[in-house]
Design a protein around this motif. Structure first.
Motif, PDB file in Angstrom:
ATOM      1  N   UNK A   1       8.595 -41.008  26.457  1.00  0.00           N
ATOM      2  CA  UNK A   1       7.505 -40.549  25.623  1.00  0.00           C
ATOM      3  C   UNK A   1       6.208 -41.154  26.161  1.00  0.00           C
ATOM      4  N   UNK A   2       5.187 -40.335  26.242  1.00  0.00           N
ATOM      5  CA  UNK A   2       3.885 -40.763  26.744  1.00  0.00           C
ATOM      6  C   UNK A   2       2.834 -40.483  25.683  1.00  0.00           C
ATOM      7  N   UNK A   3       1.935 -41.442  25.494  1.00  0.00           N
ATOM      8  CA  UNK A   3       0.813 -41.253  24.567  1.00  0.00           C
ATOM      9  C   UNK A   3      -0.443 -41.021  25.395  1.00  0.00           C
ATOM     10  N   UNK A   4      -1.200 -39.991  25.005  1.00  0.00           N
ATOM     11  CA  UNK A   4      -2.452 -39.674  25.691  1.00  0.00           C
ATOM     12  C   UNK A   4      -3.571 -39.694  24.661  1.00  0.00           C
ATOM     13  N   UNK A   5      -4.620 -40.450  24.965  1.00  0.00           N
ATOM     14  CA  UNK A   5      -5.810 -40.503  24.117  1.00  0.00           C
ATOM     15  C   UNK A   5      -6.916 -39.731  24.820  1.00  0.00           C
ATOM     16  N   UNK A   6      -7.467 -38.723  24.149  1.00  0.00           N
ATOM     17  CA  UNK A   6      -8.483 -37.866  24.739  1.00  0.00           C
ATOM     18  C   UNK A   6      -9.792 -38.031  23.967  1.00  0.00           C
ATOM     19  N   UNK A   7     -10.867 -38.274  24.696  1.00  0.00           N
ATOM     20  CA  UNK A   7     -12.198 -38.444  24.120  1.00  0.00           C
ATOM     21  C   UNK A   7     -13.067 -37.283  24.589  1.00  0.00           C
ATOM     22  N   UNK A   8     -13.636 -36.542  23.644  1.00  0.00           N
ATOM     23  CA  UNK A   8     -14.446 -35.368  23.963  1.00  0.00           C
ATOM     24  C   UNK A   8     -15.863 -35.604  23.445  1.00  0.00           C
ATOM     25  N   UNK A   9     -16.855 -35.399  24.296  1.00  0.00           N
ATOM     26  CA  UNK A   9     -18.252 -35.546  23.897  1.00  0.00           C
ATOM     27  C   UNK A   9     -19.065 -34.377  24.440  1.00  0.00           C
ATOM     28  N   UNK A  10     -20.181 -34.117  23.771  1.00  0.00           N
ATOM     29  CA  UNK A  10     -21.092 -33.110  24.292  1.00  0.00           C
ATOM     30  C   UNK A  10     -21.697 -33.606  25.602  1.00  0.00           C
ATOM     31  N   UNK A  11     -21.948 -32.708  26.512  1.00  0.00           N
ATOM     32  CA  UNK A  11     -22.611 -33.086  27.760  1.00  0.00           C
ATOM     33  C   UNK A  11     -23.985 -33.652  27.439  1.00  0.00           C
ATOM     34  N   UNK A  12     -24.464 -34.541  28.283  1.00  0.00           N
ATOM     35  CA  UNK A  12     -25.774 -35.175  28.069  1.00  0.00           C
ATOM     36  C   UNK A  12     -26.891 -34.133  27.958  1.00  0.00           C
TER      37      UNK A  12
ATOM     38  N   UNK B   1     -29.868 -43.894  20.007  1.00  0.00           N
ATOM     39  CA  UNK B   1     -29.253 -42.597  20.273  1.00  0.00           C
ATOM     40  C   UNK B   1     -27.862 -42.571  19.668  1.00  0.00           C
ATOM     41  N   UNK B   2     -27.475 -41.432  19.119  1.00  0.00           N
ATOM     42  CA  UNK B   2     -26.126 -41.239  18.579  1.00  0.00           C
ATOM     43  C   UNK B   2     -25.592 -39.935  19.138  1.00  0.00           C
ATOM     44  N   UNK B   3     -24.390 -39.976  19.658  1.00  0.00           N
ATOM     45  CA  UNK B   3     -23.700 -38.778  20.130  1.00  0.00           C
ATOM     46  C   UNK B   3     -22.381 -38.695  19.368  1.00  0.00           C
ATOM     47  N   UNK B   4     -22.110 -37.549  18.781  1.00  0.00           N
ATOM     48  CA  UNK B   4     -20.895 -37.337  18.013  1.00  0.00           C
ATOM     49  C   UNK B   4     -19.870 -36.632  18.912  1.00  0.00           C
ATOM     50  N   UNK B   5     -18.608 -37.034  18.797  1.00  0.00           N
ATOM     51  CA  UNK B   5     -17.573 -36.422  19.616  1.00  0.00           C
ATOM     52  C   UNK B   5     -16.274 -36.262  18.850  1.00  0.00           C
ATOM     53  N   UNK B   6     -15.205 -36.005  19.596  1.00  0.00           N
ATOM     54  CA  UNK B   6     -13.871 -35.834  19.027  1.00  0.00           C
ATOM     55  C   UNK B   6     -12.920 -36.809  19.704  1.00  0.00           C
ATOM     56  N   UNK B   7     -11.908 -37.207  18.958  1.00  0.00           N
ATOM     57  CA  UNK B   7     -10.847 -38.056  19.494  1.00  0.00           C
ATOM     58  C   UNK B   7      -9.525 -37.374  19.178  1.00  0.00           C
ATOM     59  N   UNK B   8      -8.688 -37.201  20.190  1.00  0.00           N
ATOM     60  CA  UNK B   8      -7.373 -36.601  20.005  1.00  0.00           C
ATOM     61  C   UNK B   8      -6.321 -37.544  20.555  1.00  0.00           C
TER      62      UNK B   8
ATOM     63  N   UNK C   1     -14.858 -34.498  28.880  1.00  0.00           N
ATOM     64  CA  UNK C   1     -13.724 -35.228  28.312  1.00  0.00           C
ATOM     65  C   UNK C   1     -13.252 -36.282  29.287  1.00  0.00           C
ATOM     66  N   UNK C   2     -12.604 -37.277  28.720  1.00  0.00           N
ATOM     67  CA  UNK C   2     -11.896 -38.280  29.508  1.00  0.00           C
ATOM     68  C   UNK C   2     -10.645 -38.620  28.733  1.00  0.00           C
ATOM     69  N   UNK C   3      -9.673 -39.182  29.410  1.00  0.00           N
ATOM     70  CA  UNK C   3      -8.428 -39.491  28.716  1.00  0.00           C
ATOM     71  C   UNK C   3      -7.783 -40.739  29.294  1.00  0.00           C
ATOM     72  N   UNK C   4      -6.919 -41.330  28.475  1.00  0.00           N
ATOM     73  CA  UNK C   4      -6.140 -42.495  28.870  1.00  0.00           C
ATOM     74  C   UNK C   4      -4.673 -42.171  28.628  1.00  0.00           C
ATOM     75  N   UNK C   5      -3.839 -42.542  29.565  1.00  0.00           N
ATOM     76  CA  UNK C   5      -2.403 -42.305  29.447  1.00  0.00           C
ATOM     77  C   UNK C   5      -1.720 -43.659  29.311  1.00  0.00           C
ATOM     78  N   UNK C   6      -0.843 -43.756  28.308  1.00  0.00           N
ATOM     79  CA  UNK C   6      -0.062 -44.996  28.172  1.00  0.00           C
ATOM     80  C   UNK C   6       1.364 -44.635  27.793  1.00  0.00           C
ATOM     81  N   UNK C   7       2.270 -45.416  28.283  1.00  0.00           N
ATOM     82  CA  UNK C   7       3.677 -45.200  27.956  1.00  0.00           C
ATOM     83  C   UNK C   7       3.932 -45.677  26.538  1.00  0.00           C
ATOM     84  N   UNK C   8       4.455 -44.791  25.684  1.00  0.00           N
ATOM     85  CA  UNK C   8       4.782 -45.163  24.306  1.00  0.00           C
ATOM     86  C   UNK C   8       6.187 -45.763  24.284  1.00  0.00           C
TER      87      UNK C   8
END
Length: 82
Positions: free
Chosen positions: A1-12, A36-43, A74-81
């Motif tokens: 099982x792998x856990x992936x954390x995805x961070x999504x932000x609006x382009x600058x 400055x504040x930028x709002x994004x999503x976390x999955x 977007x950027x993401x991190x992969x970690x082994x669960x």
């Protein structure tokens, strides 16, 4: 099982009205230091063991469904669960 954390932000280059509203509200209650504040999503995805390459799989999902690549980065991190 792998856990992936995805961070999504609006382009600058894309205006973030929600971020601007939060910044204005913070200033109104005394937090003038915030410039400055930028709002994004976390999955967070749990991916079952697969023969497919995780990086390729995540990039495909992000580019086909999870993000709007015209206006979002977007950027993401992969970690082994466990």
């Amino acid at each position: 099982m792998t856990k992936v954390k995805i961070y999504v932000t609006l382009r600058e280059s894309v205006l973030d009205p929600q971020g601007s509203a939060v910044q204005d509200s913070l200033a109104k209650i005394g937090y003038n230091e915030v410039s400055d504040v930028r709002i994004g999503k976390y999955l967070e995805l749990q991916i079952s063991d697969t023969e497919r390459d995780i990086d390729t799989l995540v990039k495909e999902m992000c580019e086909k469904l999870l993000t709007n690549t015209v206006i979002e980065d977007y950027r993401y991190e992969v970690e082994e669960a466990n």
